[in-house]
Scaffold this motif. Structure first.
Motif, short mmCIF file in Angstrom:
data_model
loop_
_atom_site.label_atom_id
_atom_site.label_comp_id
_atom_site.label_asym_id
_atom_site.label_seq_id
_atom_site.Cartn_x
_atom_site.Cartn_y
_atom_site.Cartn_z
N ASP A 28 20.68 29.08 -1.58
CA ASP A 28 20.97 29.57 -0.24
C ASP A 28 20.83 28.45 0.79
O ASP A 28 21.68 28.27 1.66
N LEU A 29 19.75 27.69 0.68
CA LEU A 29 19.45 26.63 1.64
C LEU A 29 20.54 25.56 1.67
O LEU A 29 20.98 25.12 2.73
N VAL A 30 21.02 25.16 0.47
CA VAL A 30 22.03 24.09 0.44
C VAL A 30 23.45 24.65 0.41
O VAL A 30 24.42 23.90 0.41
N GLY A 31 23.58 25.97 0.35
CA GLY A 31 24.91 26.59 0.38
C GLY A 31 25.76 26.29 -0.84
O GLY A 31 26.87 25.78 -0.73
N LEU A 32 25.21 26.58 -2.03
CA LEU A 32 25.96 26.27 -3.26
C LEU A 32 26.26 27.53 -4.07
O LEU A 32 26.33 27.46 -5.30
N GLN A 33 26.45 28.65 -3.41
CA GLN A 33 26.69 29.90 -4.15
C GLN A 33 27.87 29.77 -5.11
O GLN A 33 27.86 30.33 -6.19
N ASN A 34 28.88 28.98 -4.72
CA ASN A 34 30.07 28.86 -5.59
C ASN A 34 29.86 27.88 -6.73
O ASN A 34 30.75 27.69 -7.54
N GLY A 35 28.69 27.24 -6.82
CA GLY A 35 28.48 26.26 -7.88
C GLY A 35 27.46 26.69 -8.92
O GLY A 35 27.13 25.93 -9.83
N ARG A 36 26.97 27.92 -8.80
CA ARG A 36 25.88 28.35 -9.70
C ARG A 36 26.30 28.38 -11.15
O ARG A 36 25.54 27.99 -12.04
N GLU A 37 27.51 28.88 -11.40
CA GLU A 37 27.95 29.06 -12.79
C GLU A 37 28.84 27.92 -13.28
O GLU A 37 29.24 27.91 -14.43
N ARG A 38 29.18 27.01 -12.37
CA ARG A 38 30.13 25.96 -12.76
C ARG A 38 29.40 24.73 -13.26
O ARG A 38 28.39 24.33 -12.68
N PRO A 39 29.93 24.09 -14.33
CA PRO A 39 29.28 22.85 -14.79
C PRO A 39 29.41 21.76 -13.73
O PRO A 39 30.40 21.71 -12.99
N LEU A 40 28.41 20.88 -13.67
CA LEU A 40 28.38 19.87 -12.62
C LEU A 40 29.53 18.88 -12.71
O LEU A 40 29.83 18.20 -11.74
N ARG A 41 30.18 18.83 -13.90
CA ARG A 41 31.28 17.87 -14.01
C ARG A 41 32.46 18.28 -13.13
O ARG A 41 33.31 17.46 -12.82
N SER A 42 32.49 19.56 -12.72
CA SER A 42 33.60 20.00 -11.86
C SER A 42 33.20 20.00 -10.39
O SER A 42 33.96 20.45 -9.55
N TYR A 43 32.03 19.50 -10.08
CA TYR A 43 31.55 19.50 -8.69
C TYR A 43 32.25 18.39 -7.87
O TYR A 43 32.55 17.33 -8.39
#
Lengths: 310, 307
Positions: free
Chosen positions: A142-157
């Protein structure tokens, strides 16, 4: 009676004396370049004191000793000379590292883990487990606003998302002191403004933040004090207020409609009190490009959305 | 102490997850294909004859040899490459900084990584052994079928106790060749040898600056570790003839480099010789001590390394 007074003075000084988050005395790091028979001095006798609750900026060109300072303060490398203390403890002690969070420069993390798994991994390493860890992950996402990255592998970030998951992992064990190495490098202006806001929020929470950056304007916006490094040496240190105020002149803002005649009358009016009329100038204040960009982009309705890599 | 162990386990599990998600286990598909092709190929060479049990005895022996050889070969390469890449990858991706900036000791990091490799190797060897067991079972069933069909040609053999005894004897040969409890011993010994290889690679990677150096050096040590036993036997058996220098050299090498030639008792097992578990346990204890010493040295070197 004298003894009692003495004790009272000691007590009050203990309360008022600001506790230091970081202190270095003559901290030096040398790398021997054996094949050239030379020694590279990455950091030269650094004396630094950072108080708890301060936001401290390390400035300087590449290779000026900022990252070396951070690595020494984390106990990742050993000083050639001098001493460093983090909350009064040696930097490589587990007790010191329990109170410290670190975001390295251009972090990659484990590309095969998703956002949640990454935070879970680092949380467990810090001894945060179970329901406490679940709650902490929710808070940080919530603090860093990453709701859309919770389930995604970091390689797609995207770069900005990586930087934000990096900040979240640095905060997972609720440390009192944060080291951020180039937290906004390679991040678009909007993303870097969000990181800036986050640093300010951390400051409000009473955290100490020490960060390095090339983006001078950003540093100016968040840091209480800065130190400028060059070739391994600290060449300047002080509060932004004292370093940036031009004490020779005072700025007065007047409406833009004022015509030349009115300006001339104003000049004569000020000159009456013995001020040199030639030293008075009329100019228009400038916006910084960053301020302009942010004003424009934030006016768009979809500005807050992150743009991940395709 | 408990939290230290927990950190080692967390890092170990993460290392295993990384290897699995980077599809290291896909290498085992190649193993399965090679093993199955070998066993099909060898079955096609066989033609039912007068002595089906003898024929299948040889055939199954070959599959066992080949299977154990392949487990050793694949295990060796998985251990070598994944261990050699452990630390360089962490440094390259800078993940090591994020871990060591947390309250984690360097020794815990290194032990966790090695624990992950052991988990990976255990998983790989279990999967390869499973494929091996299935292949052997298929061979057994095919063999028993051929024995039956050979006796079928003799007409009404089931009423002749003499021929029934011969049939049962033939079937027993095949079954005992396949269901050999000593195979477990062989696989456990192979596992120990592979873990030793991984420990050597880990030690070298704590000071190596490139993973290629680690791979080549570990491979050289692996070769010396096999030749060392032979050299010792050769030189020391000459008694008075061997110079003091030769003895010193062999002594030094055997102190620094493990004797992997002892593990050739796996070949003895496959040749059908009985090797008692006590002997295997001795070897396991030797491997264990060696791995612990290598890990201790690795930790000391890694503690001083600038990262």
């Amino acid at each position: 009676m004298g003894a009692i007074t003495k004790i009272r003075t000691m007590e009050s000084s203990a309360v008022t004396a600001p506790t230091l988050a970081v202190e270095t005395i003559g901290l030096t790091k040398r790398y021997p370049l054996t094949w050239k028979r030379k020694v590279l001095v990455a950091l030269d006798s650094l004396n630094l004191q950072v108080k708890q609750g301060e936001v401290f900026g390390l400035l300087g060109p590449n290779g000026s000793g900022k990252s070396t300072t951070l690595k020494l303060l984390l106990g990742l490398i050993v000083a050639s000379e001098g001493e460093a203390r983090v909350f009064g403890l040696p930097p490589d002690s587990l007790d010191a590292r329990r109170r410290v969070g670190f975001l390295p420069e251009n972090p990659y993390f484990y590309a095969f883990l998703n956002g949640d798994e990454t935070l879970r991994f680092y949380g467990k390493l810090c001894g945060v487990t179970g329901a406490k860890l679940d709650k902490r992950i929710e808070e940080l996402i919530d603090l860093v606003g990453l709701q859309n990255g919770r389930e995604r592998p970091l390689r797609s970030y995207s770069k900005g998302m990586l930087q934000r998951i990096g900040l979240a992992q640095a905060l997972i064990h609720d440390p009192d002191l944060l080291f951020l190495d180039e937290p906004t490098a390679g991040v678009d202006p909007l993303g870097s403004a969000q990181i800036r806001d986050l640093i300010l929020r951390l400051k409000k929470m009473g955290k100490t933040v020490i960060f390095s950056s090339h983006l001078l304007e950003q540093v100016q916006e968040v840091a209480d004090r800065v130190a400028i490094f060059s070739l391994g040496k600290k060449v300047l240190e002080g509060s932004l207020e004292s370093l940036l105020t031009e004490n020779q002149s005072t700025q007065v803002l007047i409406p833009a409609e004022m015509n030349a005649e009115q300006q001339d009358r104003l000049r004569q009016f000020i000159a009456r009190d013995g001020v040199d009329a030639q030293a008075i100038r009329f100019t228009r204040p400038h916006l910084s490009l960053e301020q302009l960009y942010l004003r424009t982009v934030q006016a768009q309705p979809d500005a807050a959305k992150d743009s991940p890599k395709p | 102490m408990i939290s230290s162990l927990q950190r080692i386990i967390v890092i170990g599990r993460n290392t295993l997850t990384e290897a699995v998600r980077q599809k290291v286990l896909n290498v085992l598909l190649i193993f399965a294909v090679v093993l199955v092709s070998c066993s099909v190929f060898i079955s096609q060479l066989a033609t039912p004859g007068l002595d089906p049990a003898g024929l299948f005895d040889e055939q199954i022996k070959f599959v066992k040899d080949f299977g154990c050889g392949a487990i050793g070969f694949f295990g060796f390469f998985i251990a070598l490459l994944s261990t050699a890449l452990l630390i360089p990858q962490e440094l390259h991706n800078r993940t090591i900084y994020t871990i060591l900036a947390k309250p984690v000791r360097r020794s815990e990091f290194l032990l966790g990584k090695f624990f992950g490799i052991i988990l990976l190797l255990a998983l790989c060897i279990s999967l390869m052994s499973l494929a091996f067991v299935v292949t052997l079972y298929v061979q057994e069933q095919v063999g028993l079928g051929v024995v039956d069909s050979t006796y079928e040609r003799m007409g009404d053999w089931k009423n002749n106790p003499h021929i029934v005894a011969m049939h049962d004897h033939d079937a027993a040969i095949i079954i005992s060749q396949v269901r050999d409890p000593q195979l477990v011993e062989a696989v456990v010994l192979l596992f120990a040898k592979i873990v030793m290889t991984a420990a050597i690679a880990l030690l070298i990677s704590t000071f190596a600056t490139s993973w290629i150096f680690t791979v080549i050096t570990t491979f050289m040590i692996y070769l010396i570790a096999h030749a060392e036993g032979l050299a010792r036997t050769f030189w020391l058996s000459q008694g008075a003839e061997s110079t003091i220098w030769q003895s010193a050299l062999v002594g030094l090498i055997s102190m620094l480099i493990p004797d992997m030639n002892s593990f050739t008792i796996v070949d003895e097992i496959l040749a059908g010789n009985h090797i008692p578990w006590s002997h295997a346990l001795n070897l396991l204890a030797y491997a264990n001590i060696y791995v612990i010493v290598l890990l201790a040295v690795s930790i000391v070197i890694f503690d001083y390394r600038e990262i």
